[in-house]
Design a protein around this motif. Structure first.
Motif, PDB file in Angstrom:
ATOM      1  N   GLN A  76       0.826  -1.209   0.000  1.00 11.37           N
ATOM      2  CA  GLN A  76       0.000   0.000   0.000  1.00 11.37           C
ATOM      3  C   GLN A  76       0.862   1.261   0.000  1.00 11.37           C
ATOM      4  O   GLN A  76       0.582   2.213  -0.736  1.00 11.37           O
ATOM      5  CB  GLN A  76      -0.934   0.008   1.219  1.00 11.37           C
ATOM      6  CG  GLN A  76      -2.031  -1.021   1.155  1.00 11.37           C
ATOM      7  CD  GLN A  76      -2.777  -1.156   2.463  1.00 11.37           C
ATOM      8  OE1 GLN A  76      -2.171  -1.204   3.536  1.00 11.37           O
ATOM      9  NE2 GLN A  76      -4.093  -1.233   2.383  1.00 11.37           N
ATOM     10  N   PRO A  91      -4.146   2.451  -1.412  1.00 11.00           N
ATOM     11  CA  PRO A  91      -5.135   1.421  -1.719  1.00 11.00           C
ATOM     12  C   PRO A  91      -5.727   0.861  -0.426  1.00 11.00           C
ATOM     13  O   PRO A  91      -5.038   0.749   0.577  1.00 11.00           O
ATOM     14  CB  PRO A  91      -4.327   0.345  -2.448  1.00 11.00           C
ATOM     15  CG  PRO A  91      -3.109   1.039  -2.938  1.00 11.00           C
ATOM     16  CD  PRO A  91      -2.831   2.140  -1.967  1.00 11.00           C
ATOM     17  N   TRP A 107      -6.070  -4.848  -6.496  1.00 11.26           N
ATOM     18  CA  TRP A 107      -7.049  -3.786  -6.342  1.00 11.26           C
ATOM     19  C   TRP A 107      -7.630  -3.496  -7.724  1.00 11.26           C
ATOM     20  O   TRP A 107      -6.889  -3.160  -8.659  1.00 11.26           O
ATOM     21  CB  TRP A 107      -6.405  -2.515  -5.784  1.00 11.26           C
ATOM     22  CG  TRP A 107      -5.885  -2.670  -4.392  1.00 11.26           C
ATOM     23  CD1 TRP A 107      -6.563  -2.454  -3.239  1.00 11.26           C
ATOM     24  CD2 TRP A 107      -4.578  -3.092  -4.006  1.00 11.26           C
ATOM     25  NE1 TRP A 107      -5.769  -2.712  -2.160  1.00 11.26           N
ATOM     26  CE2 TRP A 107      -4.528  -3.105  -2.601  1.00 11.26           C
ATOM     27  CE3 TRP A 107      -3.419  -3.469  -4.701  1.00 11.26           C
ATOM     28  CZ2 TRP A 107      -3.406  -3.468  -1.879  1.00 11.26           C
ATOM     29  CZ3 TRP A 107      -2.299  -3.830  -3.992  1.00 11.26           C
ATOM     30  CH2 TRP A 107      -2.297  -3.834  -2.595  1.00 11.26           C
ATOM     31  N   SER A 111     -10.774   1.311  -7.175  1.00 10.20           N
ATOM     32  CA  SER A 111     -10.783   1.042  -5.735  1.00 10.20           C
ATOM     33  C   SER A 111      -9.967   2.082  -4.962  1.00 10.20           C
ATOM     34  O   SER A 111     -10.111   2.204  -3.752  1.00 10.20           O
ATOM     35  CB  SER A 111     -10.284  -0.370  -5.435  1.00 10.20           C
ATOM     36  OG  SER A 111      -8.993  -0.565  -5.948  1.00 10.20           O
ATOM     37  N   PHE A 112      -9.128   2.832  -5.686  1.00  8.61           N
ATOM     38  CA  PHE A 112      -8.426   3.979  -5.100  1.00  8.61           C
ATOM     39  C   PHE A 112      -8.130   4.959  -6.234  1.00  8.61           C
ATOM     40  O   PHE A 112      -8.290   4.639  -7.406  1.00  8.61           O
ATOM     41  CB  PHE A 112      -7.153   3.561  -4.351  1.00  8.61           C
ATOM     42  CG  PHE A 112      -6.087   2.946  -5.217  1.00  8.61           C
ATOM     43  CD1 PHE A 112      -4.987   3.698  -5.645  1.00  8.61           C
ATOM     44  CD2 PHE A 112      -6.158   1.618  -5.605  1.00  8.61           C
ATOM     45  CE1 PHE A 112      -4.006   3.135  -6.424  1.00  8.61           C
ATOM     46  CE2 PHE A 112      -5.179   1.044  -6.385  1.00  8.61           C
ATOM     47  CZ  PHE A 112      -4.096   1.803  -6.800  1.00  8.61           C
TER      48      PHE A 112
END
Length: 148
Positions: A76, A91, A107, A111-112
């Motif tokens: 992340q 994320p 991901w 999602s981000f």
């Protein structure tokens, strides 16, 4: 006239053989009772040690889960650090799709988000693959492009 003894003067019982005299205790336990007491103490001590060991020393599954969590955090942070214009979201949590000693986090698109040069949020996707035991990332992709 009737004569009374000293004990019966207060309405008590005369000192005849009505109540036996108390026996002085030597303070020693019988061997069987002593053995039983020590056995109980040993059992309690063993239980305390076993429970303490179980709480303090994590199981292999718990150690593996801690390493997977550390790998997820590493992925992340690496992905969020790839944002060129700042304003990056890290994320979110995702499950580990890897098996055994491999971690594999994915991901999906959207999602981000990262910010582009104009400040607009751009939906992103990513994946991160590596070794649980070493914590090393072996492959990192962002929007389908291999970064590492």
């Amino acid at each position: 006239m009737q004569s009374r003894t000293a004990g019966s003067a207060k309405g008590g019982v005369a000192s005849s053989s009505a109540m036996p005299a108390p026996v002085a205790s030597t303070g020693q336990m019988s061997p069987a009772r002593l053995w039983f007491s020590y056995t109980i103490l040993v059992v309690i001590a063993v239980l305390v040690i076993l429970i303490g060991y179980r709480v303090v020393v994590p199981s292999e599954e718990k150690k593996h889960a801690q390493k997977v969590s550390a790998a997820l955090l590493n992925c992340q942070q690496r992905i969020a650090g790839l944002a060129e214009y700042g304003g990056a979201e890290a994320p979110p949590y995702t499950k580990n799709y890897g098996k055994g000693d491999e971690f594999y986090f994915a991901w999906g698109r959207g999602s981000f988000h990262f910010q582009n040069g104009f400040g607009a949020k751009v939906p992103m996707s990513a994946s991160c693959i590596g070794s649980v035991s070493t914590g090393q990332i072996e492959q990192l992709t962002l929007n389908g492009k291999t970064i590492q």
